[in-house]
Design an enzyme around this catalytic site. Sequence first.
Site, short mmCIF file in Angstrom:
data_model
loop_
_atom_site.label_atom_id
_atom_site.label_comp_id
_atom_site.label_asym_id
_atom_site.label_seq_id
_atom_site.Cartn_x
_atom_site.Cartn_y
_atom_site.Cartn_z
N GLY A 21 0.70 -1.27 -0.03
CA GLY A 21 -0.06 0.12 0.05
C GLY A 21 0.77 1.44 0.00
CG ASN A 23 -1.45 3.33 -3.74
OD1 ASN A 23 -0.96 2.17 -3.19
ND2 ASN A 23 -2.29 4.10 -3.74
N GLY A 27 1.55 4.66 4.03
CA GLY A 27 2.74 3.68 3.22
C GLY A 27 3.42 4.40 2.23
CE1 TYR A 178 -9.76 -0.85 9.27
CE2 TYR A 178 -10.47 0.07 11.04
CZ TYR A 178 -9.52 -0.15 10.13
OH TYR A 178 -8.27 0.52 10.35
#
Length: 310
Positions: A21, A23, A27, A178
């Site tokens: 992650g 991008n 991250g 979650y």
Amino acid sequence: MTGWNATRIPDQSGRTAVVTGANSGIGHVTARELARHGATVVLACRSAARGRAALNLLRGEVPGARAEFLELDLADLSSVREFARAFTRRHPALDLLVNNAGVMALPYGRTADGFETQFGVNHLGHFALTGLLLPRLLAAAPGARIVTVSSGFHVLGRAGAEGPFGSEEHDYRRWTAYGRSKTANLLFTHELARRLTAAGSPVTAAAAHPGYASTNLHAGAAALEGRSPLSRVLALGNAVLAQPAASGALPTLYAATAPGVPQDGFFGPRLGWRGAPVRSWRAGWTLDDMAGERLWAASEKSTGITYPPL
């Protein structure tokens, strides 16, 4: 640890890191700061277009950075296996695996392999990735680390004997799901650390959470809530309480690079939602050995990934 920030990251020259992650958000900051301090960084991202754009951005932010992009979709175990094959063809060892990517509070859905999406992406995809890359981590030891990003919201759901892989569609609650996936992140770290310790391995497994950081994760959750009261609360929180992604990444960077990080250490912001990284409180059920063993066995069975001997 007091006042710890990215300028205190030790030299990472000669080390190789994978950040999932990478991008955007936490991250990307994690990958950027590791590269800034000399690491060779692999940006593991689901979208090829966004991954390449993030790689170009990082190279602009850190001239001379040693970085590359490899495609990784944690919602598809075939993609996880292909990523592991591609990485092992390019790199003989892995010093740091940062399991950062995640999704939050999505409507009910399933991964390519049939798992509830949040649990499949946030836990099972990373469980499989870690198992496949573990031989490269063992090859880099001592000093290799596995850092998994959890959340303070792990308190919203347990992953135990009642069934770790989430609810069926008829009784699905997105925030409970979650929380269950974030509990699984901590239980996985706990069980992995226990196994590494028992084997006398120099590899360290630790976890972190960003507190309340303004990232695409929160924005996406708010958008999915539409005009609900929770959407308004999230929007207000992002504007008033949230810290920037650069600050939210500090607990991850501390767990990944600071000297003396212990097995199963869990780090977060000093105030809980913001501030310099410190050891973080965690729910007692994330330290349950029996729950960790059950989760591990169920994860191996579901993913088909059996960890190599340590």
